[in-house]
Design an enzyme around this catalytic site. Structure first.
Site, mmCIF file in Angstrom:
data_model
loop_
_atom_site.group_PDB
_atom_site.id
_atom_site.type_symbol
_atom_site.label_atom_id
_atom_site.label_comp_id
_atom_site.label_asym_id
_atom_site.label_seq_id
_atom_site.Cartn_x
_atom_site.Cartn_y
_atom_site.Cartn_z
ATOM 1 C CB CYS A 124 -1.067 0.181 1.059
ATOM 2 S SG CYS A 124 -2.465 1.721 1.529
ATOM 3 C CG ASP A 138 -4.511 -0.481 10.246
ATOM 4 O OD1 ASP A 138 -3.531 -1.443 10.434
ATOM 5 O OD2 ASP A 138 -4.108 -0.382 9.483
#
Length: 522
Positions: free
Chosen positions: A327, A444
Protein backbone atom coordinates in the site's frame (compact mmCIF):
# COMPACT_ATOMS: atom_id res chain seq x y z
CA UNK A 1 -51.64 -14.61 -5.60
CA UNK A 2 -50.04 -11.51 -4.02
CA UNK A 3 -46.35 -11.47 -3.15
CA UNK A 4 -47.27 -11.15 0.54
CA UNK A 5 -48.77 -14.65 0.45
CA UNK A 6 -46.04 -16.27 -1.64
CA UNK A 7 -43.44 -18.43 0.05
CA UNK A 8 -39.92 -17.04 -0.47
CA UNK A 9 -38.04 -19.65 1.56
CA UNK A 10 -38.21 -23.36 2.23
CA UNK A 11 -36.23 -25.79 4.39
CA UNK A 12 -35.97 -29.50 3.65
CA UNK A 13 -35.08 -31.73 6.62
CA UNK A 14 -34.08 -35.38 6.50
CA UNK A 15 -31.49 -37.88 7.67
CA UNK A 16 -28.54 -38.63 5.40
CA UNK A 17 -29.00 -42.25 4.39
CA UNK A 18 -26.32 -44.95 4.04
CA UNK A 19 -27.07 -44.98 0.31
CA UNK A 20 -26.02 -41.30 0.13
CA UNK A 21 -22.46 -42.16 1.15
CA UNK A 22 -19.84 -42.55 -1.56
CA UNK A 23 -16.52 -44.34 -1.73
CA UNK A 24 -14.93 -41.59 0.39
CA UNK A 25 -16.98 -42.67 3.40
CA UNK A 26 -18.94 -39.42 3.48
CA UNK A 27 -21.77 -37.98 1.40
CA UNK A 28 -20.34 -37.05 -2.00
CA UNK A 29 -20.51 -33.48 -3.30
CA UNK A 30 -22.72 -34.59 -6.17
CA UNK A 31 -25.38 -35.85 -3.77
CA UNK A 32 -25.24 -32.58 -1.81
CA UNK A 33 -25.73 -30.68 -5.08
CA UNK A 34 -28.75 -32.84 -5.84
CA UNK A 35 -30.23 -31.79 -2.49
CA UNK A 36 -29.39 -28.15 -3.26
CA UNK A 37 -31.13 -28.28 -6.63
CA UNK A 38 -34.30 -29.84 -5.16
CA UNK A 39 -34.60 -27.26 -2.38
CA UNK A 40 -33.87 -24.36 -4.73
CA UNK A 41 -36.42 -25.72 -7.20
CA UNK A 42 -39.06 -25.85 -4.46
CA UNK A 43 -38.32 -22.26 -3.46
CA UNK A 44 -38.40 -21.08 -7.09
CA UNK A 45 -41.69 -22.83 -7.91
CA UNK A 46 -43.24 -21.59 -4.68
CA UNK A 47 -42.40 -18.01 -5.63
CA UNK A 48 -43.10 -18.17 -9.37
CA UNK A 49 -46.21 -20.33 -9.22
CA UNK A 50 -45.07 -22.12 -12.38
CA UNK A 51 -42.59 -24.72 -13.59
CA UNK A 52 -38.95 -23.59 -13.38
CA UNK A 53 -35.66 -24.76 -14.86
CA UNK A 54 -32.12 -24.51 -13.50
CA UNK A 55 -30.08 -21.92 -15.43
CA UNK A 56 -26.92 -21.43 -13.39
CA UNK A 57 -25.25 -22.56 -10.18
CA UNK A 58 -22.25 -20.67 -8.88
CA UNK A 59 -19.76 -20.17 -6.05
CA UNK A 60 -20.36 -23.60 -4.53
CA UNK A 61 -18.09 -24.08 -1.55
CA UNK A 62 -17.93 -27.48 0.12
CA UNK A 63 -16.75 -27.21 3.73
CA UNK A 64 -17.33 -29.95 6.30
CA UNK A 65 -18.55 -33.31 4.93
CA UNK A 66 -21.93 -34.85 5.79
CA UNK A 67 -22.00 -38.39 7.24
CA UNK A 68 -24.60 -41.11 7.15
CA UNK A 69 -27.14 -40.55 9.91
CA UNK A 70 -26.59 -36.79 10.14
CA UNK A 71 -29.68 -34.60 10.36
CA UNK A 72 -29.54 -32.44 7.24
CA UNK A 73 -31.28 -29.12 6.64
CA UNK A 74 -31.27 -27.52 3.18
CA UNK A 75 -32.60 -23.95 3.25
CA UNK A 76 -33.32 -22.22 -0.04
CA UNK A 77 -34.34 -18.54 -0.04
CA UNK A 78 -35.31 -16.20 -2.86
CA UNK A 79 -33.01 -13.18 -2.55
CA UNK A 80 -33.41 -11.43 -5.92
CA UNK A 81 -35.65 -11.59 -8.98
CA UNK A 82 -35.21 -10.45 -12.55
CA UNK A 83 -37.91 -10.45 -15.19
CA UNK A 84 -38.17 -14.25 -15.33
CA UNK A 85 -35.26 -15.33 -13.13
CA UNK A 86 -35.00 -16.02 -9.41
CA UNK A 87 -31.71 -16.00 -7.52
CA UNK A 88 -31.90 -18.57 -4.74
CA UNK A 89 -29.37 -18.59 -1.89
CA UNK A 90 -29.04 -22.15 -0.67
CA UNK A 91 -27.33 -23.38 2.49
CA UNK A 92 -26.81 -26.97 3.61
CA UNK A 93 -26.27 -27.54 7.32
CA UNK A 94 -26.05 -30.76 9.30
CA UNK A 95 -25.80 -31.98 12.88
CA UNK A 96 -25.69 -35.14 14.90
CA UNK A 97 -29.39 -35.76 15.67
CA UNK A 98 -28.41 -36.40 19.29
CA UNK A 99 -27.07 -32.83 19.46
CA UNK A 100 -28.31 -29.48 18.20
CA UNK A 101 -25.05 -27.86 17.06
CA UNK A 102 -25.40 -27.27 13.33
CA UNK A 103 -22.41 -27.12 10.98
CA UNK A 104 -22.51 -25.52 7.53
CA UNK A 105 -21.58 -27.97 4.77
CA UNK A 106 -22.31 -26.03 1.59
CA UNK A 107 -23.49 -22.62 0.40
CA UNK A 108 -24.19 -21.47 -3.14
CA UNK A 109 -26.37 -19.33 -5.38
CA UNK A 110 -28.77 -21.07 -7.78
CA UNK A 111 -30.57 -19.23 -10.57
CA UNK A 112 -33.86 -20.61 -11.85
CA UNK A 113 -35.96 -19.34 -14.74
CA UNK A 114 -39.75 -19.64 -14.75
CA UNK A 115 -41.18 -21.04 -17.99
CA UNK A 116 -44.68 -21.42 -19.42
CA UNK A 117 -46.29 -24.53 -20.96
CA UNK A 118 -44.34 -23.94 -24.20
CA UNK A 119 -41.06 -23.78 -22.31
CA UNK A 120 -40.69 -20.02 -22.87
CA UNK A 121 -39.50 -17.71 -20.04
CA UNK A 122 -42.39 -16.14 -18.19
CA UNK A 123 -42.51 -13.17 -15.83
CA UNK A 124 -42.17 -13.73 -12.09
CA UNK A 125 -43.34 -11.50 -9.22
CA UNK A 126 -40.75 -9.00 -8.02
CA UNK A 127 -39.11 -9.88 -4.72
CA UNK A 128 -38.77 -7.06 -2.19
CA UNK A 129 -36.62 -7.71 0.89
CA UNK A 130 -38.29 -7.22 4.26
CA UNK A 131 -35.42 -7.88 6.64
CA UNK A 132 -31.84 -6.63 6.97
CA UNK A 133 -30.57 -10.11 6.05
CA UNK A 134 -32.71 -10.25 2.90
CA UNK A 135 -31.52 -6.78 1.91
CA UNK A 136 -27.89 -7.81 2.37
CA UNK A 137 -28.37 -11.03 0.37
CA UNK A 138 -30.11 -9.14 -2.45
CA UNK A 139 -27.26 -6.64 -2.64
CA UNK A 140 -24.75 -9.49 -2.81
CA UNK A 141 -26.74 -11.21 -5.55
CA UNK A 142 -26.87 -8.02 -7.61
CA UNK A 143 -23.17 -7.38 -7.07
CA UNK A 144 -22.33 -10.90 -8.30
CA UNK A 145 -24.10 -10.42 -11.65
CA UNK A 146 -21.10 -8.70 -13.23
CA UNK A 147 -18.71 -11.32 -11.85
CA UNK A 148 -20.90 -14.11 -13.22
CA UNK A 149 -20.95 -12.49 -16.66
CA UNK A 150 -17.14 -12.37 -16.65
CA UNK A 151 -16.95 -16.06 -15.66
CA UNK A 152 -19.43 -17.13 -18.33
CA UNK A 153 -17.63 -15.09 -21.00
CA UNK A 154 -14.24 -16.50 -20.02
CA UNK A 155 -15.49 -20.10 -20.06
CA UNK A 156 -17.42 -19.69 -23.29
CA UNK A 157 -14.31 -18.67 -25.25
CA UNK A 158 -12.33 -21.81 -24.44
CA UNK A 159 -11.84 -24.72 -26.84
CA UNK A 160 -11.04 -28.28 -25.75
CA UNK A 161 -9.55 -30.52 -28.43
CA UNK A 162 -7.39 -33.61 -28.72
CA UNK A 163 -4.35 -31.30 -28.68
CA UNK A 164 -4.58 -31.31 -24.88
CA UNK A 165 -2.29 -33.76 -23.08
CA UNK A 166 -3.69 -33.58 -19.53
CA UNK A 167 -5.51 -36.35 -17.66
CA UNK A 168 -8.95 -36.86 -19.19
CA UNK A 169 -11.88 -39.23 -18.63
CA UNK A 170 -15.14 -39.68 -20.51
CA UNK A 171 -18.21 -41.38 -19.03
CA UNK A 172 -20.98 -42.53 -21.39
CA UNK A 173 -24.41 -43.89 -20.49
CA UNK A 174 -28.15 -43.48 -21.19
CA UNK A 175 -30.20 -41.06 -19.10
CA UNK A 176 -32.47 -43.32 -17.05
CA UNK A 177 -36.14 -42.86 -16.13
CA UNK A 178 -35.04 -42.53 -12.48
CA UNK A 179 -33.20 -39.33 -13.45
CA UNK A 180 -36.44 -37.54 -14.36
CA UNK A 181 -37.54 -34.26 -12.80
CA UNK A 182 -41.04 -32.85 -12.37
CA UNK A 183 -41.02 -31.48 -15.92
CA UNK A 184 -40.23 -34.81 -17.56
CA UNK A 185 -36.57 -33.96 -18.23
CA UNK A 186 -33.36 -34.89 -16.44
CA UNK A 187 -33.06 -33.23 -13.03
CA UNK A 188 -30.41 -30.50 -12.81
CA UNK A 189 -29.19 -32.01 -9.56
CA UNK A 190 -28.60 -35.34 -11.31
CA UNK A 191 -26.47 -33.59 -13.94
CA UNK A 192 -24.37 -31.98 -11.20
CA UNK A 193 -23.96 -35.39 -9.58
CA UNK A 194 -22.59 -36.76 -12.89
CA UNK A 195 -20.20 -33.80 -13.04
CA UNK A 196 -18.88 -34.55 -9.57
CA UNK A 197 -18.39 -38.24 -10.37
CA UNK A 198 -16.44 -37.53 -13.56
CA UNK A 199 -14.29 -34.85 -11.90
CA UNK A 200 -13.51 -37.15 -8.97
CA UNK A 201 -12.46 -39.96 -11.32
CA UNK A 202 -10.26 -37.64 -13.39
CA UNK A 203 -8.56 -36.20 -10.31
CA UNK A 204 -8.09 -39.61 -8.67
CA UNK A 205 -6.43 -41.02 -11.79
CA UNK A 206 -4.09 -38.05 -11.89
CA UNK A 207 -2.95 -38.06 -8.25
CA UNK A 208 -3.54 -41.76 -7.48
CA UNK A 209 -5.42 -40.88 -4.28
CA UNK A 210 -8.95 -40.55 -3.04
CA UNK A 211 -10.36 -37.12 -3.96
CA UNK A 212 -13.27 -34.92 -2.93
CA UNK A 213 -14.71 -31.67 -4.30
CA UNK A 214 -14.09 -28.44 -2.39
CA UNK A 215 -15.41 -25.93 -4.92
CA UNK A 216 -17.51 -25.77 -8.08
CA UNK A 217 -18.39 -22.73 -10.11
CA UNK A 218 -19.79 -21.51 -13.37
CA UNK A 219 -22.25 -24.40 -13.72
CA UNK A 220 -24.10 -23.26 -16.82
CA UNK A 221 -27.11 -25.16 -18.18
CA UNK A 222 -27.42 -24.51 -21.90
CA UNK A 223 -30.25 -26.84 -22.93
CA UNK A 224 -32.42 -29.57 -21.40
CA UNK A 225 -31.38 -33.19 -21.30
CA UNK A 226 -34.03 -35.85 -21.93
CA UNK A 227 -34.70 -39.32 -20.58
CA UNK A 228 -33.23 -41.89 -22.96
CA UNK A 229 -30.57 -39.50 -24.29
CA UNK A 230 -27.05 -40.76 -24.78
CA UNK A 231 -24.99 -38.80 -22.23
CA UNK A 232 -21.29 -38.05 -22.42
CA UNK A 233 -19.54 -36.47 -19.42
CA UNK A 234 -15.96 -35.40 -20.19
CA UNK A 235 -13.65 -34.26 -17.38
CA UNK A 236 -10.20 -32.82 -18.07
CA UNK A 237 -7.51 -31.57 -15.71
CA UNK A 238 -6.55 -27.99 -16.58
CA UNK A 239 -4.54 -26.73 -13.60
CA UNK A 240 -3.03 -27.80 -10.28
CA UNK A 241 -2.35 -25.70 -7.21
CA UNK A 242 -0.56 -26.92 -4.13
CA UNK A 243 -3.46 -29.20 -3.21
CA UNK A 244 -6.22 -28.35 -5.64
CA UNK A 245 -6.83 -30.00 -9.00
CA UNK A 246 -8.94 -27.85 -11.30
CA UNK A 247 -11.08 -29.98 -13.59
CA UNK A 248 -13.18 -28.68 -16.50
CA UNK A 249 -16.29 -30.78 -17.12
CA UNK A 250 -18.50 -30.81 -20.23
CA UNK A 251 -21.82 -32.66 -20.37
CA UNK A 252 -23.13 -33.47 -23.85
CA UNK A 253 -26.20 -35.37 -24.92
CA UNK A 254 -27.99 -36.55 -28.04
CA UNK A 255 -30.37 -39.05 -29.56
CA UNK A 256 -28.73 -42.51 -29.25
CA UNK A 257 -29.94 -43.33 -32.79
CA UNK A 258 -27.85 -40.48 -34.24
CA UNK A 259 -24.31 -39.17 -33.97
CA UNK A 260 -24.86 -35.52 -33.05
CA UNK A 261 -24.00 -34.57 -29.46
CA UNK A 262 -24.94 -31.14 -28.07
CA UNK A 263 -23.38 -29.34 -25.11
CA UNK A 264 -25.89 -29.21 -22.26
CA UNK A 265 -23.82 -28.21 -19.23
CA UNK A 266 -20.33 -26.92 -18.49
CA UNK A 267 -18.50 -26.08 -15.28
CA UNK A 268 -15.15 -26.06 -13.54
CA UNK A 269 -14.72 -27.90 -10.25
CA UNK A 270 -11.82 -28.11 -7.82
CA UNK A 271 -10.86 -31.43 -6.23
CA UNK A 272 -8.38 -32.14 -3.45
CA UNK A 273 -6.57 -35.35 -2.56
CA UNK A 274 -6.97 -36.84 0.91
CA UNK A 275 -4.84 -39.20 2.95
CA UNK A 276 -6.10 -42.01 5.17
CA UNK A 277 -7.16 -39.52 7.87
CA UNK A 278 -9.16 -37.40 5.43
CA UNK A 279 -6.63 -34.57 5.47
CA UNK A 280 -5.98 -32.69 2.22
CA UNK A 281 -2.47 -33.31 0.96
CA UNK A 282 -0.28 -31.76 -1.76
CA UNK A 283 -0.59 -33.19 -5.27
CA UNK A 284 2.06 -33.50 -7.98
CA UNK A 285 2.24 -30.30 -10.02
CA UNK A 286 0.93 -30.68 -13.55
CA UNK A 287 3.17 -29.08 -16.17
CA UNK A 288 1.41 -28.00 -19.39
CA UNK A 289 2.96 -29.49 -22.54
CA UNK A 290 1.02 -28.27 -25.56
CA UNK A 291 -0.17 -24.80 -26.47
CA UNK A 292 -3.71 -25.86 -25.57
CA UNK A 293 -2.50 -27.08 -22.17
CA UNK A 294 -0.91 -23.72 -21.47
CA UNK A 295 -3.98 -21.81 -22.63
CA UNK A 296 -6.34 -23.81 -20.43
CA UNK A 297 -3.99 -23.56 -17.45
CA UNK A 298 -3.96 -19.80 -17.81
CA UNK A 299 -7.75 -19.89 -18.17
CA UNK A 300 -8.03 -21.62 -14.78
CA UNK A 301 -5.83 -18.95 -13.21
CA UNK A 302 -7.98 -16.26 -14.82
CA UNK A 303 -11.09 -17.78 -13.24
CA UNK A 304 -9.35 -17.78 -9.86
CA UNK A 305 -8.60 -14.08 -10.26
CA UNK A 306 -12.18 -13.28 -11.28
CA UNK A 307 -13.62 -15.18 -8.34
CA UNK A 308 -11.20 -13.49 -5.94
CA UNK A 309 -13.01 -10.25 -6.82
CA UNK A 310 -16.47 -11.73 -6.31
CA UNK A 311 -18.52 -10.02 -3.55
CA UNK A 312 -18.95 -12.49 -0.73
CA UNK A 313 -16.92 -15.01 -2.68
CA UNK A 314 -14.88 -17.58 -0.82
CA UNK A 315 -12.03 -19.85 -1.70
CA UNK A 316 -10.30 -22.30 0.62
CA UNK A 317 -6.97 -21.00 1.85
CA UNK A 318 -4.98 -23.69 0.07
CA UNK A 319 -6.57 -22.72 -3.28
CA UNK A 320 -5.65 -19.06 -3.05
CA UNK A 321 -2.30 -17.79 -4.12
CA UNK A 322 -0.67 -15.99 -1.16
CA UNK A 323 -2.33 -12.63 -0.53
CA UNK A 324 -0.10 -9.66 0.07
CA UNK A 325 -1.01 -6.04 -0.60
CA UNK A 326 1.61 -3.32 -0.89
CA UNK A 327 0.00 0.00 0.00
CA UNK A 328 0.91 3.65 -0.37
CA UNK A 329 2.62 3.34 -3.76
CA UNK A 330 3.41 6.52 -5.67
CA UNK A 331 5.84 5.66 -8.52
CA UNK A 332 5.84 3.34 -11.51
CA UNK A 333 8.98 1.59 -10.28
CA UNK A 334 7.35 0.77 -6.92
CA UNK A 335 4.32 -0.70 -8.69
CA UNK A 336 6.54 -2.74 -11.00
CA UNK A 337 8.56 -4.26 -8.16
CA UNK A 338 5.39 -5.18 -6.25
CA UNK A 339 3.78 -6.85 -9.27
CA UNK A 340 6.90 -8.69 -10.39
CA UNK A 341 7.40 -10.23 -6.95
CA UNK A 342 3.87 -11.49 -6.48
CA UNK A 343 1.74 -8.80 -4.84
CA UNK A 344 -1.93 -9.75 -5.07
CA UNK A 345 -3.02 -6.10 -4.84
CA UNK A 346 -1.46 -2.64 -4.72
CA UNK A 347 -2.87 0.33 -2.84
CA UNK A 348 -3.07 4.01 -3.73
CA UNK A 349 -3.92 6.42 -0.91
CA UNK A 350 -6.52 8.95 -2.06
CA UNK A 351 -7.08 10.43 1.39
CA UNK A 352 -4.98 12.89 3.43
CA UNK A 353 -1.65 11.20 4.17
CA UNK A 354 2.09 11.57 3.53
CA UNK A 355 1.52 8.88 0.89
CA UNK A 356 -1.46 10.56 -0.77
CA UNK A 357 -1.62 10.66 -4.56
CA UNK A 358 -4.15 12.42 -6.75
CA UNK A 359 -6.91 10.61 -8.59
CA UNK A 360 -5.16 11.31 -11.89
CA UNK A 361 -1.84 10.01 -10.56
CA UNK A 362 -3.53 6.84 -9.30
CA UNK A 363 -5.04 6.33 -12.75
CA UNK A 364 -1.60 6.65 -14.36
CA UNK A 365 -0.04 4.18 -11.93
CA UNK A 366 -2.85 1.65 -12.39
CA UNK A 367 -2.72 1.64 -16.18
CA UNK A 368 0.14 -0.86 -16.27
CA UNK A 369 -1.39 -3.31 -13.78
CA UNK A 370 -2.09 -6.85 -15.04
CA UNK A 371 -5.71 -7.96 -14.73
CA UNK A 372 -5.01 -10.30 -11.81
CA UNK A 373 -3.47 -7.53 -9.65
CA UNK A 374 -6.17 -5.00 -8.74
CA UNK A 375 -5.49 -1.42 -7.73
CA UNK A 376 -7.04 -0.45 -4.39
CA UNK A 377 -8.24 3.08 -3.60
CA UNK A 378 -7.72 3.82 0.11
CA UNK A 379 -9.99 6.23 2.00
CA UNK A 380 -10.27 7.28 5.60
CA UNK A 381 -13.50 9.09 6.53
CA UNK A 382 -14.80 10.24 3.14
CA UNK A 383 -18.50 9.82 2.40
CA UNK A 384 -18.97 6.54 0.57
CA UNK A 385 -20.45 7.95 -2.66
CA UNK A 386 -17.55 10.42 -2.93
CA UNK A 387 -15.09 7.55 -2.38
CA UNK A 388 -16.83 5.41 -5.01
CA UNK A 389 -16.73 8.28 -7.50
CA UNK A 390 -13.02 8.87 -6.99
CA UNK A 391 -12.26 5.15 -7.20
CA UNK A 392 -14.08 4.92 -10.51
CA UNK A 393 -12.41 8.07 -11.79
CA UNK A 394 -9.02 6.53 -11.01
CA UNK A 395 -9.94 3.39 -12.94
CA UNK A 396 -9.56 1.19 -9.85
CA UNK A 397 -11.66 -1.89 -9.04
CA UNK A 398 -11.11 -2.25 -5.28
CA UNK A 399 -11.94 0.20 -2.51
CA UNK A 400 -10.58 0.22 1.06
CA UNK A 401 -12.77 2.02 3.58
CA UNK A 402 -11.48 3.01 7.03
CA UNK A 403 -13.69 4.39 9.77
CA UNK A 404 -17.08 3.18 10.94
CA UNK A 405 -18.76 1.67 7.87
CA UNK A 406 -22.19 0.07 7.68
CA UNK A 407 -23.35 -2.92 5.67
CA UNK A 408 -25.38 -0.49 3.54
CA UNK A 409 -22.23 1.43 2.60
CA UNK A 410 -20.43 -1.83 1.80
CA UNK A 411 -23.33 -2.91 -0.42
CA UNK A 412 -23.35 0.48 -2.17
CA UNK A 413 -19.72 0.04 -3.19
CA UNK A 414 -20.28 -3.57 -4.28
CA UNK A 415 -23.30 -2.53 -6.32
CA UNK A 416 -20.98 -0.10 -8.10
CA UNK A 417 -18.89 -3.10 -9.14
CA UNK A 418 -16.14 -2.65 -6.53
CA UNK A 419 -14.50 -5.21 -4.28
CA UNK A 420 -14.63 -3.86 -0.73
CA UNK A 421 -11.92 -4.00 1.93
CA UNK A 422 -13.40 -2.75 5.21
CA UNK A 423 -10.74 -1.67 7.70
CA UNK A 424 -11.11 -1.86 11.48
CA UNK A 425 -8.73 -1.19 14.37
CA UNK A 426 -7.85 -3.92 16.85
CA UNK A 427 -9.04 -1.55 19.60
CA UNK A 428 -12.53 -1.18 18.09
CA UNK A 429 -15.56 -2.67 19.82
CA UNK A 430 -16.35 -6.32 19.06
CA UNK A 431 -19.34 -5.31 16.91
CA UNK A 432 -16.96 -3.75 14.38
CA UNK A 433 -15.61 -7.22 13.56
CA UNK A 434 -19.02 -8.63 12.61
CA UNK A 435 -19.52 -9.56 8.96
CA UNK A 436 -21.06 -6.60 7.13
CA UNK A 437 -20.80 -8.18 3.70
CA UNK A 438 -17.29 -6.94 2.93
CA UNK A 439 -15.09 -9.00 0.66
CA UNK A 440 -12.08 -8.54 2.93
CA UNK A 441 -11.84 -7.36 6.53
CA UNK A 442 -8.54 -5.60 7.26
CA UNK A 443 -7.53 -5.61 10.94
CA UNK A 444 -5.14 -2.71 11.65
CA UNK A 445 -3.29 -1.32 14.64
CA UNK A 446 -5.04 0.95 17.15
CA UNK A 447 -3.37 3.89 15.39
CA UNK A 448 -3.36 3.04 11.66
CA UNK A 449 -0.28 4.27 9.84
CA UNK A 450 1.83 4.44 13.00
CA UNK A 451 4.04 1.54 11.92
CA UNK A 452 3.89 0.07 15.43
CA UNK A 453 3.54 -3.67 15.99
CA UNK A 454 0.69 -4.96 18.16
CA UNK A 455 -0.62 -8.19 19.67
CA UNK A 456 -1.48 -9.99 16.43
CA UNK A 457 -2.85 -13.01 18.31
CA UNK A 458 -5.75 -10.83 19.47
CA UNK A 459 -7.07 -10.77 15.90
CA UNK A 460 -7.60 -14.55 15.95
CA UNK A 461 -10.10 -14.30 18.81
CA UNK A 462 -12.10 -11.53 17.17
CA UNK A 463 -12.21 -13.04 13.67
CA UNK A 464 -12.52 -16.77 14.46
CA UNK A 465 -14.07 -18.77 11.63
CA UNK A 466 -13.57 -16.09 8.98
CA UNK A 467 -11.39 -16.69 5.94
CA UNK A 468 -11.27 -13.17 4.51
CA UNK A 469 -9.03 -11.47 7.08
CA UNK A 470 -6.08 -9.26 6.16
CA UNK A 471 -3.55 -8.09 8.72
CA UNK A 472 -1.96 -4.63 8.84
CA UNK A 473 -0.04 -2.38 11.19
CA UNK A 474 3.63 -2.64 12.13
CA UNK A 475 4.38 -5.44 9.69
CA UNK A 476 7.76 -5.83 8.03
CA UNK A 477 9.75 -8.61 6.31
CA UNK A 478 11.04 -9.88 9.66
CA UNK A 479 7.78 -10.22 11.59
CA UNK A 480 5.10 -10.89 8.97
CA UNK A 481 5.38 -14.69 9.03
CA UNK A 482 4.97 -14.84 12.80
CA UNK A 483 2.14 -12.29 12.68
CA UNK A 484 0.22 -14.40 10.16
CA UNK A 485 0.73 -17.52 12.24
CA UNK A 486 -0.48 -15.82 15.42
CA UNK A 487 -3.50 -14.14 13.82
CA UNK A 488 -4.63 -16.87 11.41
CA UNK A 489 -5.15 -14.15 8.79
CA UNK A 490 -5.29 -15.02 5.09
CA UNK A 491 -2.91 -12.28 4.04
CA UNK A 492 -1.03 -9.12 4.93
CA UNK A 493 -1.08 -5.43 4.01
CA UNK A 494 2.03 -3.29 4.42
CA UNK A 495 3.11 0.27 3.80
CA UNK A 496 5.62 1.82 6.23
CA UNK A 497 7.25 -1.56 6.88
CA UNK A 498 8.73 -1.56 3.35
CA UNK A 499 9.92 2.06 3.30
CA UNK A 500 13.44 3.52 3.50
CA UNK A 501 11.99 6.83 4.69
CA UNK A 502 8.46 8.10 5.31
CA UNK A 503 6.50 7.70 2.09
CA UNK A 504 9.45 6.35 0.07
CA UNK A 505 9.38 2.62 -0.69
CA UNK A 506 12.46 0.37 -0.62
CA UNK A 507 12.44 -2.18 -3.50
CA UNK A 508 14.52 -4.68 -1.53
CA UNK A 509 12.14 -4.51 1.44
CA UNK A 510 9.12 -4.97 -0.85
CA UNK A 511 10.76 -8.06 -2.36
CA UNK A 512 11.69 -9.48 1.04
CA UNK A 513 8.20 -8.88 2.42
CA UNK A 514 6.48 -10.61 -0.50
CA UNK A 515 8.88 -13.55 -0.35
CA UNK A 516 8.14 -13.95 3.35
CA UNK A 517 4.35 -13.92 2.85
CA UNK A 518 4.61 -16.48 0.06
CA UNK A 519 6.71 -18.77 2.23
CA UNK A 520 4.23 -18.49 5.11
CA UNK A 521 1.36 -19.76 2.96
CA UNK A 522 3.03 -22.86 1.52
Amino acid sequence: MSTSTRRDSITLRFLAAPTDVGVSGTVEAGTVLEWVDKAAYAAAVGWAGSYCVTAYVGNIHFADPVHSGDLVEVTASVVYTGTSSMHIRTEVTFSDPRERRSVTSTTCLVIFVAVDEQGKPTKVPSFEPRTAWQLEMRERAIARIGIREKIVAAMKDQEYTDAGTAERVVLRFLAAPTDVNWGGKVHGGIVMKWIDEAAALCAARYCQRETVAVFSGGVRFYRPLFIGDLVEVEARLVYTGTKGMHVAVHVRSGDPKGTEMNLTTYCLTVMVARDETGTAVPVPPWVPVSAEDRRLSEHARELLAIRADAPGGYQPKHLRSPFAKICGLSTESEVQVAVEHGARAVGFVLTESPRQVSVERARQLAQGLPEHVPGVAVFRHEEVQQAIGQTKAAGLTWIQLHGERTSTEVAQAQRAGLTVVRAVRISDAAQAFEDRGEDWLLVDASVPGSGEAWDYAAARQLTAGRSNILLAGGLDPENVVRALQLSGAAGADVSSGVERSRGVKDPQKITAFLNAVHASMV
